[in-house]
Design an enzyme around this catalytic site. Structure first.
Site, PDB file in Angstrom:
ATOM      1  N   CYS A  78      20.312  -7.106 -12.328  1.00  0.00           N
ATOM      2  CA  CYS A  78      20.899  -5.798 -12.018  1.00  0.00           C
ATOM      3  C   CYS A  78      20.258  -4.668 -12.831  1.00  0.00           C
ATOM      4  O   CYS A  78      19.103  -4.361 -12.622  1.00  0.00           O
ATOM      5  CB  CYS A  78      22.409  -5.863 -12.185  1.00  0.00           C
ATOM      6  N   HIS A 169      24.656 -10.482  -9.895  1.00  0.00           N
ATOM      7  CA  HIS A 169      25.083 -10.994 -11.205  1.00  0.00           C
ATOM      8  C   HIS A 169      25.367 -12.494 -11.193  1.00  0.00           C
ATOM      9  O   HIS A 169      26.531 -12.890 -11.108  1.00  0.00           O
ATOM     10  CB  HIS A 169      26.370 -10.272 -11.633  1.00  0.00           C
ATOM     11  N   GLU A 171      25.509 -14.475 -13.564  1.00  0.00           N
ATOM     12  CA  GLU A 171      26.264 -14.911 -14.757  1.00  0.00           C
ATOM     13  C   GLU A 171      27.771 -14.747 -14.560  1.00  0.00           C
ATOM     14  O   GLU A 171      28.553 -15.281 -15.333  1.00  0.00           O
ATOM     15  CB  GLU A 171      25.788 -14.138 -15.991  1.00  0.00           C
TER      16      GLU A 171
HETATM   17  N1  GLN Z   1      24.142   0.926 -11.531  1.00  0.00           N
HETATM   18  C1  GLN Z   1      23.592   0.412 -12.737  1.00  0.00           C
HETATM   19  C2  GLN Z   1      22.278   1.106 -13.059  1.00  0.00           C
HETATM   20  O1  GLN Z   1      21.733   1.751 -12.244  1.00  0.00           O
HETATM   21  C3  GLN Z   1      23.378  -1.085 -12.640  1.00  0.00           C
HETATM   22  C4  GLN Z   1      24.706  -1.775 -12.418  1.00  0.00           C
HETATM   23  C5  GLN Z   1      24.812  -3.146 -12.997  1.00  0.00           C
HETATM   24  O2  GLN Z   1      24.011  -3.575 -13.815  1.00  0.00           O
HETATM   25  N2  GLN Z   1      25.847  -3.831 -12.592  1.00  0.00           N
HETATM   26  O3  GLN Z   1      21.794   1.003 -14.148  1.00  0.00           O
END
Ligand code: GLN
Length: 190
Positions: A78, A169, A171
């Site tokens: 992410c 995610h 995890e």
């Molecule tokens: N929206 C976050 C970003 O742009 C990422 C979101 C997340 O890691 N769950 O950094």
């Protein structure tokens, strides 16, 4: 296997728990010197702008580039995946730029639009329960970057050599298959 979790900000504890359940010796990485001796490192989700600023502050950009050049593997989830990208649509925020791809932040909408979906992943026999939280999409990837999963025709999991990046995610589920894939296939890659 010695694996670090980047612990500057974000959801790193869950990665730690999952990696420990797979038999790894896991340490929290808060300073560049903590990279020493690691076979792999995981970048957690969180806020990529915050993590990026902290990376600059602590000298992690150079240290992580060097760590990777010397054979270190990275699993970036992410916000972590955003930090790995060469290009971030509409943003000049700090990043490592190790994986040739263009990412678009918050591409699935805002927090209320977080969702879980069964995802077909190359190499896994049954779908993976993928949890998306304000997730980026990996809009396009460069040559030699292998697409491992797509959701709604958008790339959400990609890999090149010792780099693995996911929009979602792994995890935050009870499914250890992607972490195991990282340990067994990515860490050992040349
Ligand atoms: N929206 C976050 C970003 O742009 C990422 C979101 C997340 O890691 N769950 O950094």
């Amino acid at each position: 296997m010695k694996i670090g979790v980047l612990a500057l900000q974000g959801a790193f504890r869950e990665h730690k728990i999952m990696l420990e359940s797979l038999g790894c010796i896991v340490s929290e990485v808060r300073l560049p010197k903590h990279l020493e001796g690691l076979d792999g490192i995981v970048f957690p989700g969180g806020e990529s702008t915050t993590i990026g600023k902290l990376m600059v502050h602590y000298g992690f950009l150079e240290a992580l580039r060097e760590y990777h050049a010397k054979g270190g593997a990275i699993f970036a989830t992410c916000a972590g995946a955003i930090l790995l990208a060469t290009e971030i649509v509409g943003s000049d925020q700090p990043r490592l730029g190790l994986l040739e791809m263009s990412v678009k932040r918050n591409a699935f909408g805002r927090q209320v639009d977080s969702f879980e979906t069964p995802l077909e992943v190359k190499g896994l026999e049954t779908p993976f329960p993928a949890l998306f939280i304000r997730a980026p999409i990996l809009e396009s990837v460069g040559e030699g970057v292998e697409v491992l999963a797509e959701y709604d025709h958008q790339i959400v999991l990609a890999r090149k050599g010792r780099l693995l990046a996911s929009s979602f995610h792994p995890e935050l589920t009870n499914d250890p298959r992607l972490h195991r894939y990282f340990l067994e296939q990515v860490v050992s890659a040349g």
